[in-house]
Design a protein around this motif. Structure first.
Motif, PDB file in Angstrom:
ATOM      1  N   TRP A 139      23.877  33.933  83.809  1.00  0.00           N
ATOM      2  CA  TRP A 139      22.919  34.075  84.909  1.00  0.00           C
ATOM      3  C   TRP A 139      21.600  34.635  84.388  1.00  0.00           C
ATOM      4  O   TRP A 139      21.568  35.402  83.435  1.00  0.00           O
ATOM      5  CB  TRP A 139      23.470  35.025  85.972  1.00  0.00           C
ATOM      6  N   GLN A 140      20.535  34.248  85.063  1.00  0.00           N
ATOM      7  CA  GLN A 140      19.181  34.720  84.759  1.00  0.00           C
ATOM      8  C   GLN A 140      18.575  35.313  86.034  1.00  0.00           C
ATOM      9  O   GLN A 140      18.841  34.828  87.126  1.00  0.00           O
ATOM     10  CB  GLN A 140      18.278  33.554  84.327  1.00  0.00           C
ATOM     11  N   LEU A 141      17.755  36.338  85.878  1.00  0.00           N
ATOM     12  CA  LEU A 141      16.926  36.812  86.988  1.00  0.00           C
ATOM     13  C   LEU A 141      15.556  36.184  86.799  1.00  0.00           C
ATOM     14  O   LEU A 141      14.967  36.267  85.714  1.00  0.00           O
ATOM     15  CB  LEU A 141      16.829  38.335  87.003  1.00  0.00           C
ATOM     16  N   VAL A 142      15.063  35.534  87.843  1.00  0.00           N
ATOM     17  CA  VAL A 142      13.809  34.790  87.770  1.00  0.00           C
ATOM     18  C   VAL A 142      12.842  35.358  88.799  1.00  0.00           C
ATOM     19  O   VAL A 142      13.093  35.281  90.005  1.00  0.00           O
ATOM     20  CB  VAL A 142      14.054  33.282  88.021  1.00  0.00           C
ATOM     21  N   LEU A 168       7.094  33.784  87.183  1.00  0.00           N
ATOM     22  CA  LEU A 168       6.414  34.836  86.440  1.00  0.00           C
ATOM     23  C   LEU A 168       7.200  35.279  85.214  1.00  0.00           C
ATOM     24  O   LEU A 168       6.625  35.574  84.168  1.00  0.00           O
ATOM     25  CB  LEU A 168       6.198  36.061  87.347  1.00  0.00           C
ATOM     26  N   ARG A 169       8.536  35.342  85.356  1.00  0.00           N
ATOM     27  CA  ARG A 169       9.358  35.867  84.271  1.00  0.00           C
ATOM     28  C   ARG A 169      10.796  35.412  84.466  1.00  0.00           C
ATOM     29  O   ARG A 169      11.279  35.299  85.587  1.00  0.00           O
ATOM     30  CB  ARG A 169       9.277  37.396  84.296  1.00  0.00           C
ATOM     31  N   VAL A 170      11.479  35.179  83.342  1.00  0.00           N
ATOM     32  CA  VAL A 170      12.900  34.836  83.343  1.00  0.00           C
ATOM     33  C   VAL A 170      13.586  35.810  82.398  1.00  0.00           C
ATOM     34  O   VAL A 170      13.169  35.960  81.253  1.00  0.00           O
ATOM     35  CB  VAL A 170      13.132  33.380  82.868  1.00  0.00           C
ATOM     36  N   PRO A 181      20.873  40.252  75.484  1.00  0.00           N
ATOM     37  CA  PRO A 181      20.493  38.921  75.892  1.00  0.00           C
ATOM     38  C   PRO A 181      19.224  38.388  75.262  1.00  0.00           C
ATOM     39  O   PRO A 181      18.873  37.247  75.461  1.00  0.00           O
ATOM     40  CB  PRO A 181      20.338  39.048  77.413  1.00  0.00           C
ATOM     41  N   GLY A 182      18.541  39.182  74.475  1.00  0.00           N
ATOM     42  CA  GLY A 182      17.332  38.675  73.833  1.00  0.00           C
ATOM     43  C   GLY A 182      16.090  39.032  74.615  1.00  0.00           C
ATOM     44  O   GLY A 182      16.092  39.908  75.460  1.00  0.00           O
ATOM     45  N   THR A 183      15.057  38.320  74.336  1.00  0.00           N
ATOM     46  CA  THR A 183      13.779  38.636  74.957  1.00  0.00           C
ATOM     47  C   THR A 183      13.585  37.850  76.235  1.00  0.00           C
ATOM     48  O   THR A 183      14.224  36.831  76.453  1.00  0.00           O
ATOM     49  CB  THR A 183      12.631  38.314  73.976  1.00  0.00           C
ATOM     50  N   GLU A 184      12.717  38.342  77.056  1.00  0.00           N
ATOM     51  CA  GLU A 184      12.383  37.661  78.288  1.00  0.00           C
ATOM     52  C   GLU A 184      11.570  36.420  77.979  1.00  0.00           C
ATOM     53  O   GLU A 184      10.922  36.320  76.947  1.00  0.00           O
ATOM     54  CB  GLU A 184      11.561  38.571  79.197  1.00  0.00           C
ATOM     55  N   THR A 185      11.604  35.496  78.900  1.00  0.00           N
ATOM     56  CA  THR A 185      10.815  34.285  78.789  1.00  0.00           C
ATOM     57  C   THR A 185       9.682  34.366  79.788  1.00  0.00           C
ATOM     58  O   THR A 185       9.927  34.621  80.956  1.00  0.00           O
ATOM     59  CB  THR A 185      11.670  33.048  79.092  1.00  0.00           C
TER      60      THR A 185
END
Length: 188
Positions: A139-142, A168-170, A181-185
């Motif tokens: 899951w991602q928060l967008v 704006l951001r993922v 989970p790594g960096t934001e997109t």
């Protein structure tokens, strides 16, 4: 004091009902005898939240920026079958909801919609039971500035269409199976 499965409830959600120490989201379905059924979505509240831009967790009007929780497959299509949330409500949901938080590796093996239909409950979530028993997706928060309600041709249900320029951001949701989970997109 809370356990890992029962995070602290933010002030914004303090008035919501709880079951087992967890806040019951505003769109959660209920059985005819009044019990809440986590994992079942009340179709009428779902549609009202999508059309009136209400938070799926607290039921209050969303602001100019909102957050959607999307499975990877939904993110590829830029479609959310569920309504958005306030940032505070999304942060709580990402830790409290067993599916979002990664504490469930698979979806229920039996059709929840079928179980609820037998009880006379109109529910939404997986109308065709396509996910029954399937492996849970990440899951991602967008974060977005808006969306367009539309009827998803794949499910014939109301959903939110996210436009690329509204994103704006993922951020991947931190889960036990994905502790870094790594960096934001930022798709800007």
């Amino acid at each position: 004091m809370t356990t890992p499965n029962t995070p602290d409830i933010p002030l914004q959600l303090a008035g919501r009902p709880t079951v087992g120490g967890l806040v019951v989201p505003w769109i959660t379905g209920r059985t005819p005898d009044g019990r809440y059924r986590f994992g079942a979505v009340d179709l009428h509240r779902q549609n009202r939240a999508l059309t009136d831009r209400l938070c799926q967790t607290c039921g209050v009007q969303l602001g100019a920026r909102m957050v959607f929780a999307l499975r990877d497959s939904d993110l590829r299509l830029l479609v959310s079958p569920e309504p958005g949330m306030h940032p505070v409500c999304a942060a709580y949901s990402a830790t409290a909801c067993p599916m979002l938080a990664g504490r469930m590796s698979h979806y229920r093996s039996t059709s929840l919609a079928g179980q609820l239909a037998d009880l006379g409950v109109l529910a939404h979530g997986d109308p065709a039971s396509l996910r029954a028993g399937a492996l849970a997706e990440p899951w991602q928060l967008v974060w977005v500035t808006g969306y367009r309600p539309f009827t998803n041709p794949l499910t014939a249900q109301l959903a939110a269409l996210l436009l690329p320029e509204q994103i704006l951001r993922v951020r991947p949701i931190d889960t036990p199976s994905n502790p870094n989970p790594g960096t934001e997109t930022n798709p800007e």
